[in-house]
Design a protein around this motif. Sequence first.
Motif: not given
Length: 324
Positions: A20-30, A46-48, A59-62, A76-79
């Motif tokens: 489980r991942v709980e993330a906040a703010g702008p981020w992008a992970l490979r 949402p996340r990309w 774009k993925l939504n809840p 994956f990315a929020s921004d």
Amino acid sequence: MDPLSDVFALLKVESALSARVEAAGPWALRFPAYRHVKFGGVIEGPRWLWIEGSSEQVKLNPGDFYLLTDGRPYCFASDLAAPVLEGVEVMAANLCDDGVVRFGAGQPHTIGAGGRFVFDQEMSGWLVDLLPPVIVIRGDSPQARSLRPALELVQLETKTIRPAAAVIAASLASIVLVNILRAHLASDVPPVGWLGALGDPKIGEALRYMHAEVQRNWKVADLATAVSMSRTSFSERFRAKVGLPPLEYLTRWRMTLARHVLRSDTDTLATIANKIGYDSETAFGLAFKRMFNESPGRYRARMRVAGSGPSKPGSQILAPTFEA
């Protein structure tokens, strides 16, 4: 059982991992390349999602679920403007005592849970090779109805470490996978190949007949009659949908069953031949060698030396690794 259940019954799951991942703010992970199938669901925010090297960003939504199947690295990315960091390193550095990965601050706030399946290599082609690189099931679609309760369970089970969590996670992941495939089959753009053929009223019915009575001496005319089609129309439609002539498909499925039994049981070759529709051990042996270039006895001996038989099918749950 139906054909999809038959395949799942033989798909020995080597690992089922989740986080489980709980993330906040702008981020992008490979995340790096993987084997077979990655899956996940979006719980909040949402996340990309995109596959490395692809220009398509989803774009993925809840409530949305996804499958990744082609093994390439993904992000994956929020921004979309955020710098892309190595996901495994970020998640390892932010793993909390309750088993949840938390990082970042501010908005947006996103929560997701996912994992992967690694299947028995000899069986994986029946499923993995027939799926598109990305499958997304939208949470508000009619096809997602059976996935909504699963997402609630995913949310509950991943909030913190609980007794027997690994057992529940493996079972829940299997439920999610099957329901994503069901939803994919029911979508407006059905899959191609064997998986898509299951959704065809006539060819799907023929496949169910062959799987239900694999030992029967099927003729193409028998199958055509069973689904109320002419022999020619049935043959053409079957090949167009499945990619193989009907009896060649039946032979391949019989040989798949044979390899499974040779690795997992101690039945004699004559018994195996009879179970899968061959009149004699000789006929079975010739068909097996023609397809795999070795005799059934040699295959069984080689598998035992390799340490894969005799055994019963089951799941091996390994320690979690870090996945988005």
